[in-house]
Design an enzyme around this catalytic site. Structure first.
Site, short mmCIF file in Angstrom:
data_model
loop_
_atom_site.label_atom_id
_atom_site.label_comp_id
_atom_site.label_asym_id
_atom_site.label_seq_id
_atom_site.Cartn_x
_atom_site.Cartn_y
_atom_site.Cartn_z
N GLU A 200 0.84 -1.19 0.00
CA GLU A 200 0.00 0.00 0.00
C GLU A 200 0.88 1.24 0.00
O GLU A 200 2.03 1.19 0.47
CB GLU A 200 -0.89 0.06 1.25
N ARG A 293 -14.91 -6.98 15.86
CA ARG A 293 -14.99 -7.31 17.29
C ARG A 293 -15.09 -6.02 18.08
O ARG A 293 -15.04 -4.93 17.53
CB ARG A 293 -13.74 -8.07 17.72
#
Length: 445
Positions: A200, A293
């Site tokens: 990236e 989560r």
């Protein structure tokens, strides 16, 4: 509401989930390793089961032992906390196949977001901004070199299956890329069992800003504001605050809308976080990853919104509506969280040991989510996090003042700890100005 809940975790997050469960009249069941038998979360549960020795693979990641504990105690649901099995799609599927309620997003959403390349591609298709990067794993170093030529140096080399700041390296040129590629790939194979590597664009100056999302039982996805997480060491967070001092109302509107699109793209249910990189110069933000989560830093969101995210998780899992009006969300003041770790405050190296003194600060706007007490031993088997010191004030200035006082009042001895680092940070002009980025810790060393 769920009647009995097994908490498949340890330390402060297990204790924090148990606290909410008991307030709601839900029977709380703890599982623990042999090394954690004397920790507070075990004593505070309604029932506790030892699931193995200290090694997490034989206890907290031992799916068979945890499911056996759920069966033997008559648990109706399992809350995984964070870490360990919380983002394990196979475990989520097994829990539900066993007839238990999984307190978390669906296994398909966990799978989709667990691979960073797949996640990037899904987000791009959903209209969420992503930084320039690879759309498939770099099969070998030659492919990585070719991709970097297209992206432009410097590049971030990342393990596709990584998380928590692990499995990452920066390459400023081809020679560095060849070294980092081999290093990251080997680490990823060893730690995650998957050597896939992505590249990236790397931002030399960047802020780490994330959005708390909550997928409701009726299918709606809400964005509960943003958190600033740029105070980091080794790409791992030390301090979080909400709202972010870098986010204007206009940027916030774009950021939250993108986070909602991200959640909707994978039919998200329950609590999760959309993490982004923010270029402070241009105001551009880019999707980093989605954590499927509850986050370590969820208390700052709780304090500024006046809600209990664990309670909301349980309600979503039970098919119930939220306790608040989704169309009338408000932000109250400013909150800051400091992660109190058993580590050297200068080099941040682990320093486990027996706690000789443990006196938590108190006072208006002060909250401590702790996993330990005086006499407990911080062992080397798990993460170094001992407690989270969270403060809330009418504004950022008041929150910082309360944080300073709370750090000074936290009496802790035995293991090494990073409270001196926080005392220094809370007097640092760069931090006080709110104009800081992920390099701030290096400026203090």
């Amino acid at each position: 509401m769920i009647e009995s809940l097994l908490v498949a975790n340890r330390g402060e997050i297990a204790r924090r989930i148990i606290r909410t469960a008991r307030r709601l009249g839900v029977r709380a069941i703890a599982v623990h390793s042999e090394a954690d038998a004397d920790l507070p979360f075990v004593a505070e549960a309604d029932e506790a089961v030892c699931v193995g020795p200290a090694n997490p693979a034989q206890s907290y990641r031992n799916t068979e032992a945890i499911l056996a504990a759920a069966r033997s105690t008559g648990a109706q649901a399992i809350h995984p906390g964070y870490g360990f099995l919380s983002e394990n799609a196979d475990f989520a599927r097994t829990v539900e196949a066993s007839g238990l309620i999984w307190v978390g997003p669906g296994a398909d959403a966990i799978s989709a977001m667990g691979d960073k390349i797949n996640a990037r591609n899904l987000m791009a298709a959903a209209g969420v901004p992503v930084a320039a990067g690879t759309t498939e794993p770099a099969a070998d170093v030659a492919a990585a070199v070719a991709a970097a030529a297209q992206i432009g140096y410097p590049v971030m080399v990342k393990a596709a299956a990584g998380g928590g700041g692990m499995g990452m390296g920066v390459a400023v040129d081809e020679a560095a890329l060849r070294t980092e590629y081999d290093k990251v790939r080997a680490f990823a194979e060893r730690m995650f069992g998957d050597g896939s590597v992505l590249l990236e664009r790397y931002f030399p100056r960047v802020r780490h800003v994330e959005v708390q999302i909550l997928g409701l039982a009726d299918g709606r996805v809400l964005a509960l504001g943003e958190r600033e997480c740029s105070v980091q060491r080794r790409n791992q967070k030390l301090v979080e605050e909400s709202p972010s001092p870098a986010v204007s109302p206009e940027l916030r509107s774009r950021l939250l809308a993108a986070a909602v699109r991200a959640g909707e793209a994978v039919d998200y249910r329950n609590a999760g976080t959309v993490e982004c990189l923010l270029d402070p110069t241009t105001g551009e933000f880019f999707f980093l990853e989605m954590n499927t989560r509850l986050q370590v830093e969820h208390p700052v969101t709780e304090l500024v919104h006046g809600i209990d995210l664990v309670e909301e998780q349980l309600r979503v899992a039970a098919g119930l509506p939220p306790t608040f009006d989704p169309d009338a969300l408000t932000v109250r003041g400013h909150a800051i969280e400091l992660r109190v770790n058993a580590e050297d405050p200068k080099r941040f190296l682990p320093g486990p040991g027996t706690i000789k003194t443990w006196v938590e600060p108190t006072g208006e706007g002060v909250r401590v989510d702790s996993g330990y007490a005086e006499g407990n031993t911080v062992t080397p088997f798990y993460d170094s996090l001992m407690a989270k010191l969270i403060v809330h004030g009418q504004d950022r200035t008041e929150a910082i003042a309360r944080a300073r006082a709370a750090v000074a009042a936290f009496d802790l001895s035995g293991p090494k700890h990073n409270l001196p680092f926080f005392a220094e940070l809370l007097e640092n002009q760069e931090f006080l100005s709110g104009d800081y980025d992920t390099s701030i810790v290096s400026h203090l060393r």
